[in-house]
Design a protein around this motif. Structure first.
Motif, PDB file in Angstrom:
ATOM      1  N   GLY A 200       0.995  -1.328  -0.303  1.00  0.00           N
ATOM      2  CA  GLY A 200       0.095  -0.182  -0.106  1.00  0.00           C
ATOM      3  C   GLY A 200       1.122   1.087   0.446  1.00  0.00           C
ATOM      4  N   THR A 201      -0.330   2.593   0.011  1.00  0.00           N
ATOM      5  CA  THR A 201       0.595   3.802  -0.202  1.00  0.00           C
ATOM      6  C   THR A 201       0.627   4.585   0.845  1.00  0.00           C
ATOM      7  N   VAL A 202       0.661   5.783   2.079  1.00  0.00           N
ATOM      8  CA  VAL A 202       0.309   6.188   2.414  1.00  0.00           C
ATOM      9  C   VAL A 202       0.259   7.491   2.179  1.00  0.00           C
ATOM     10  N   LEU A 203      -0.546   8.415   2.110  1.00  0.00           N
ATOM     11  CA  LEU A 203       0.096   9.888   1.429  1.00  0.00           C
ATOM     12  C   LEU A 203      -0.783  10.891   2.943  1.00  0.00           C
ATOM     13  N   ASP A 204      -1.226  11.658   2.393  1.00  0.00           N
ATOM     14  CA  ASP A 204      -1.481  13.179   2.972  1.00  0.00           C
ATOM     15  C   ASP A 204      -2.658  13.832   2.251  1.00  0.00           C
ATOM     16  N   SER A 205      -3.621  13.567   3.167  1.00  0.00           N
ATOM     17  CA  SER A 205      -5.306  13.726   2.342  1.00  0.00           C
ATOM     18  C   SER A 205      -4.687  15.217   1.837  1.00  0.00           C
TER      19      SER A 205
ATOM     20  N   GLU B 271      -2.351  17.337   0.817  1.00  0.00           N
ATOM     21  CA  GLU B 271      -1.340  17.559   0.199  1.00  0.00           C
ATOM     22  C   GLU B 271      -0.924  16.605  -1.103  1.00  0.00           C
ATOM     23  N   GLN B 272      -1.750  15.535  -0.430  1.00  0.00           N
ATOM     24  CA  GLN B 272      -1.796  14.518  -1.520  1.00  0.00           C
ATOM     25  C   GLN B 272      -0.096  14.169  -1.811  1.00  0.00           C
ATOM     26  N   LYS B 273       0.162  14.111  -0.918  1.00  0.00           N
ATOM     27  CA  LYS B 273       1.788  14.047  -0.378  1.00  0.00           C
ATOM     28  C   LYS B 273       2.294  12.755   0.164  1.00  0.00           C
ATOM     29  N   PRO B 274       3.291  12.239   0.097  1.00  0.00           N
ATOM     30  CA  PRO B 274       3.917  10.831   0.585  1.00  0.00           C
ATOM     31  C   PRO B 274       4.014  10.807   1.903  1.00  0.00           C
TER      32      PRO B 274
ATOM     33  N   GLY C 123       6.425   6.694   0.800  1.00  0.00           N
ATOM     34  CA  GLY C 123       5.160   6.510   1.574  1.00  0.00           C
ATOM     35  C   GLY C 123       5.043   4.855   1.335  1.00  0.00           C
ATOM     36  N   GLU C 124       5.977   3.652   0.659  1.00  0.00           N
ATOM     37  CA  GLU C 124       5.506   2.840  -0.145  1.00  0.00           C
ATOM     38  C   GLU C 124       5.580   1.768   1.601  1.00  0.00           C
TER      39      GLU C 124
ATOM     40  N   SER D  31      -1.569 -11.976  -3.707  1.00  0.00           N
ATOM     41  CA  SER D  31      -1.517 -10.435  -3.067  1.00  0.00           C
ATOM     42  C   SER D  31      -2.298  -9.539  -3.142  1.00  0.00           C
ATOM     43  N   ILE D  32      -2.682  -8.788  -1.608  1.00  0.00           N
ATOM     44  CA  ILE D  32      -2.847  -7.457  -1.779  1.00  0.00           C
ATOM     45  C   ILE D  32      -2.095  -6.743  -1.739  1.00  0.00           C
ATOM     46  N   ASP D  33      -3.547  -5.088  -2.832  1.00  0.00           N
ATOM     47  CA  ASP D  33      -2.936  -4.026  -3.094  1.00  0.00           C
ATOM     48  C   ASP D  33      -3.824  -3.429  -2.181  1.00  0.00           C
ATOM     49  N   LEU D  34      -3.616  -2.724  -0.755  1.00  0.00           N
ATOM     50  CA  LEU D  34      -4.268  -1.675  -0.681  1.00  0.00           C
ATOM     51  C   LEU D  34      -4.521  -0.150  -1.380  1.00  0.00           C
ATOM     52  N   GLY D  35      -3.954   0.055  -2.282  1.00  0.00           N
ATOM     53  CA  GLY D  35      -3.528   0.796  -2.617  1.00  0.00           C
ATOM     54  C   GLY D  35      -3.491   1.933  -2.140  1.00  0.00           C
ATOM     55  N   ARG D  36      -4.336   3.206  -2.105  1.00  0.00           N
ATOM     56  CA  ARG D  36      -3.302   4.738  -1.856  1.00  0.00           C
ATOM     57  C   ARG D  36      -4.682   5.162  -0.380  1.00  0.00           C
ATOM     58  N   ILE D  37      -3.769   5.259   0.600  1.00  0.00           N
ATOM     59  CA  ILE D  37      -4.122   5.366   2.285  1.00  0.00           C
ATOM     60  C   ILE D  37      -4.060   6.337   2.526  1.00  0.00           C
ATOM     61  N   PHE D  38      -5.287   7.260   2.622  1.00  0.00           N
ATOM     62  CA  PHE D  38      -4.478   8.528   2.899  1.00  0.00           C
ATOM     63  C   PHE D  38      -5.137   9.358   4.521  1.00  0.00           C
ATOM     64  N   LEU D  39      -4.353   9.596   4.946  1.00  0.00           N
ATOM     65  CA  LEU D  39      -4.642   9.994   6.605  1.00  0.00           C
ATOM     66  C   LEU D  39      -4.737  11.277   6.528  1.00  0.00           C
ATOM     67  N   GLY D  40      -5.646  11.610   7.759  1.00  0.00           N
ATOM     68  CA  GLY D  40      -6.171  13.043   7.865  1.00  0.00           C
ATOM     69  C   GLY D  40      -5.319  13.830   8.947  1.00  0.00           C
TER      70      GLY D  40
END
Length: 913
Positions: free
Chosen positions: A32-37, A39-42, A67-68, A101-110
């Motif tokens: 998965g990839t963790v991003l800032d909701s 600014e859309q930045k890792p 962010g991976e 394999s599971i890809d949780l995709g883009r995960i946004f943290l507020g």
């Protein structure tokens, strides 16, 4: 090992790595990839925990730069993932894993302002992070005491080693240490290691730094230099730290030292000085003393030994005077008086030398004095133009007095002896200027650079030698010398290089360059024999004198292409080198020669790095070795009449081919770090020794060679090759709170030579393993243990009786404890053993050191008592293996030293601004 066999081994090794990487990549994973909701930045270094609900077992990791995150080696079941990051709302999710394999995709943290203001979320930083051309270690993962310095911290990190005052990474010496990307401490690695407090350090970065030209132009020329960058904690980037100390050691030894260092963002200033008669030219590894750095240990390879009195002073300044102008200035004074006693034994291994042993004892006293200063300026006119100017100057004086005796034995019977007394005085100075201009055109990637250098050096000397030599067999029984000379030398060098880069695609660039260098050397060394009738030195020894003017002209034409294919960076270059050597000689014979050398030198490098933390670098290079002017001079060097040397005007150039591979892998789940280095090379037309051993009938023309004396001359010969590799594996054992490092090394070298006109070959194989355990459970107690056994096998295909096997063992256990009341206790026990080789006895040393100190006045002042070498076994012991002999040497040092020290530290930091 033939060249074809060597290449097959390399291909098999590379194929194995690729297969291993491919197999690993086929495992089922959760990513998965963790991003800032907002600014859309890792989010880099977010904490990710994967919990298996069946048995509550979990795995933890942190996100990469983009962010991976990734988890592997999982079993079927229900999992819950929790993601946290300081100042952001946590994320949780439960899901089923069915071995696919599971890809949780883009995960946004507020963002969570209440968390940011009132709650401290403690994250776990990864111990190692692999970046492009960089291995980064987080200091928080390696616990040290509050008194630790940078050296103490680095010794805990995998792949890094401090030995004999030198810092190495995977066996490669690091000669440059910078702080927050800027120079500090006069670019002195040893001073930085001893004086930078460990608690200032946030991260350690080991960088394969590109050349300055490559950094500016963007064209990667494949050239790399190992650099250590110390990233300090933000709150430690403005302030000063100092260390003053006064040490007394009975009966009449002392040490007064001090340094103060200022750091203010990008500006640095440092002053240091010392005066002592407690110095020994040896490795300093085992003992720390609160407030000061007092270390004594067994000397290793490269240590010089002896007992010296030293006076040192240096100052360093670095500043960005204005936003576009950076200045870097330094000055140092060094003075020393050293007395040493060295005993050496050489056992010869070639067939023509069967049963030969040479023993030597040397007593030396040297007095050295030196001043050096430098100034560097860098001016950024704008984004497209940069200028640098550097000037340096040094002044040196040296006085040396030595007495050397040597004896040669064959099967226990003495065949010759020498007794040499030498006195010399030398005065020299060096001056250098370097100017560079880098220009970027409007088109991205198009650049032009010009680099010029001018330097000159001059020296004058007075040299006298008295030598008494006795030969027990043959026509020559006595050979005595009483000679005097006033050598003079002057060298001037000028070089200019012009480079141009041009983009030839989105990810490709071309570089072309031309460099011209001119060197001129005037050298005179006229040896005068003592004339009894004149009671003076009047008679020129024409055979052993030298007087020549030498001129060297070099022309280098080079071109290179850099391009990228997916995650692979490729750099290729080719160089055509022309060199001309002109020599006008008066002594030993009046002659002149004009020699030309030329060669085509290709280079290619591949580098690969993926998101999972794997790095691979493969490099091939071809280089040309040009004979030195001294090797081309047919001058007889008789400084030791039992070992004569002479040049060879017929020498040709040599060519070396080298292939190197570096592989690194950091597993973020297990926190284990693996690094592997393998390299090998061959040399065509290599410059080796051709040695003649006198037998009473084989003296060369013009040279009287007594029985048992040796005359060596450089010649060209094929067949030299070598291969070496090392591996390092590091893993924390969190249950026991320790870090474990495992290492292994192997090397092989084949060295041919001529002995009495017959080809002789020695093959040397070395193997070693290592285990190091470092505590990580407390900042009050620090314990470490290291064991490093090694084995060597020296083979002589032409003389099996000369084959030798021997072992070495180095082990150290060390402990440091700091109590709440400010009492600091350290102790160490080090053991070094060299096994017996033939008739050369083995050596064994057990070094025990101990110290006790107490800090007071708010930890600003301390008093310490230190006992070094309690068992009185300390000395510098070196073992050296050549194609001709195996050598043991031992040099004296101070033994069983007790020290009483009063120290004062003043540190103040004002935070980052």
């Amino acid at each position: 090992m033939t060249r074809s066999q060597f290449m097959k081994l390399v291909i098999i090794f590379l194929y194995s790595i690729l297969c291993f990487s491919y197999c690993i990549s086929q495992e089922a994973t959760i990513t998965g990839t963790v991003l800032d909701s907002a600014e859309q930045k890792p989010l880099y270094l977010a904490n990710v925990i994967l919990l298996q609900q069946k048995d509550s077992t979990y795995k933890a990791t942190t996100t990469l730069e983009q962010g991976e995150f990734k988890f592997s080696k999982l079993t079927k079941g229900t999992y819950k993932i929790d993601i946290t990051y300081v100042g952001f709302k946590p994320y949780s999710k439960t899901f089923e894993f069915d071995n696919k394999s599971i890809d949780l995709g883009r995960i946004f943290l507020g963002e969570d302002l209440t968390l940011l203001d009132s709650v401290s979320v403690e994250g776990i930083a990864p111990a190692v992070v692999l970046k492009q051309d960089t291995v980064e270690f987080n200091s928080s993962a390696y616990k040290t005491t509050s008194e630790a310095n940078l050296e103490d911290l680095l010794k805990k990190m995998p792949g890094l080693e401090v030995k004999d005052g030198k810092l190495t990474s995977q066996g490669e010496v690091i000669n440059k240490i910078i702080v927050d990307g800027k120079p500090f401490f006069q670019n002195s690695p040893e001073f930085t290691l001893k004086n930078l407090p460990a608690d200032m350090v946030s991260k350690i970065q080991v960088i394969d730094e590109k050349s300055k030209e490559a950094i500016y132009t963007g064209h990667d020329d494949g050239k790399r230099e190992k650099v250590l960058n110390v990233v300090t904690k933000p709150e430690k980037r403005r302030g000063y730290f100092s260390n003053l100390g006064l040490t007394y050691s009975p009966p009449e030894r002392y040490n007064a030292s001090g340094n103060i260092n200022f750091i203010r963002g990008k500006d640095r200033f440092s002053i240091t000085g010392s005066f002592n008669n407690l110095s020994s030219g040896m490795s300093q590894q085992y003992v720390e003393v609160d407030g000061g750095r007092t270390m004594v240990s067994v000397g290793g390879p490269g240590a010089s030994g002896g007992i010296s009195q030293q006076t040192n002073f240096s100052t360093y300044y670095y500043s960005e005077i204005v936003p576009k102008l950076t200045a870097n200035a330094s000055y140092s004074y060094r003075g020393s008086i050293t007395k040493s006693i060295n005993e050496t034994s050489q056992q010869y291994i070639q067939a023509a030398d069967s049963g030969r042993v040479y023993n030597q004892r040397s007593e030396r006293e040297s007095n050295n004095l030196g001043h050096s200063a430098s100034l560097s300026l860098e001016y950024k006119l704008n984004d497209n133009n940069r200028f640098t100017l550097r000037q340096s100057f040094s002044l040196n004086e040296a006085e040396n007095l030595s007495h050397t005796t040597g004896n040669t034995f064959i099967n226990g019977e003495e065949i010759n002896s020498t007794d040499n007394r030498n006195f010399s005085e030398r005065n020299g100075n060096n001056f250098g200027t370097t100017f560079s201009w880098w220009h970027k055109f409007a088109k991205k990637g198009r650049t032009l650079s010009i680099n010029s250098n001018l330097s000159q050096s001059e020296s004058t000397s007075v040299d006298s030698v008295r030598s008494i030599n006795r030969f027990n067999t043959g026509n020559v029984s006595n050979q005595d010398f009483d000679q005097f000379s006033k050598p003079q030398s002057y060298t001037q060098r000028f070089s200019t290089q012009v480079s141009y880069t041009e983009p030839i695609g989105e990810k490709q660039s071309l570089k072309i360059a031309y460099r011209r260098e001119f060197d001129k050397t005037d050298d005179e060394r006229l040896l005068l024999n003592y004339n009894n009738n004149e009671s003076n030195y009047t008679d020129i020894d024409t055979l052993r004198s030298s007087d020549f003017d030498n001129r060297v002209t070099k022309d280098e034409f080079s071109t290179g292409i850099q391009f990228k294919i997916g995650e692979i960076n490729i750099s290729t270059s080719a160089q055509y080198l022309l060199q001309r050597i002109e020599n006008d000689q008066t002594f030993p014979t009046s002659t002149a020669f004009d020699r030309g050398f030329q060669g085509f030198l290709p280079n290619i490098s591949f580098s690969f790095r993926n998101k999972e933390g794997k790095q691979l670098r493969l490099n091939y290079s071809r280089s040309m070795g040009i004979p030195q002017a001294s090797q081309l001079q047919d001058v007889l060097d008789n400084r030791n009449p039992l070992f004569l040397r002479k040049g060879n005007p017929q020498l040709s150039e040599s060519y070396s081919n080298r292939l190197g591979l570096t592989y690194s892998l950091f597993n973020r789940e297990t926190k284990s770090y693996i690094s592997l280095n393998v390299s090998g090379g061959t040399t065509e037309n290599s410059i080796v020794n051709s040695t003649i051993i006198g037998n009473g009938t084989n003296s060369p023309d013009g040279v009287e060679l007594p029985v048992g004396a040796r005359l060596s001359m450089p010649v060209n010969m094929d067949g030299r090759r070598n291969m070496n590799g090392n591996i390092n594996i590091s893993k924390p054992i969190e249950k026991w709170k320790i870090n474990v490092n495992l290492s292994g090394s192997a090397s092989f070298s084949r060295n041919p030579q001529f002995l009495n006109g017959v080809i002789q070959v020695s093959e040397n194989a070395n193997y070693g393993v290592g285990l190091a355990i470092n505590s990580n459970f407390s900042e009050k107690l620090d314990v470490s243990l290291s064991v490093r056994p090694g084995f060597s096998n020296v083979k002589n295909p032409t003389n099996e009786a000369g084959n030798r096997r021997y072992s070495q063992m180095t082990s150290v256990i060390r402990a440091a404890y700091k109590s709440e009341s400010g009492i600091y206790f350290t102790t160490s026990l080090g053991h070094q053993q060299n096994g017996k080789v033939g008739n050369i006895d083995g050596t064994s040393q057990l070094i025990w050191n101990m110290s006790l100190s107490k800090s007071f006045f708010k930890k600003k002042m301390d008093f310490s008592i230190t006992a070094n070498d309690l068992l009185q076994q300390s000395s510098v012991i070196n073992r050296n293996v050549t194609s001709e002999y195996i050598q043991n040497s031992e040099t004296n040092v101070l033994r069983q030293v007790f020290r009483f020290r009063l120290g004062y530290k003043l540190n103040k930091f004002g935070g980052a601004k």
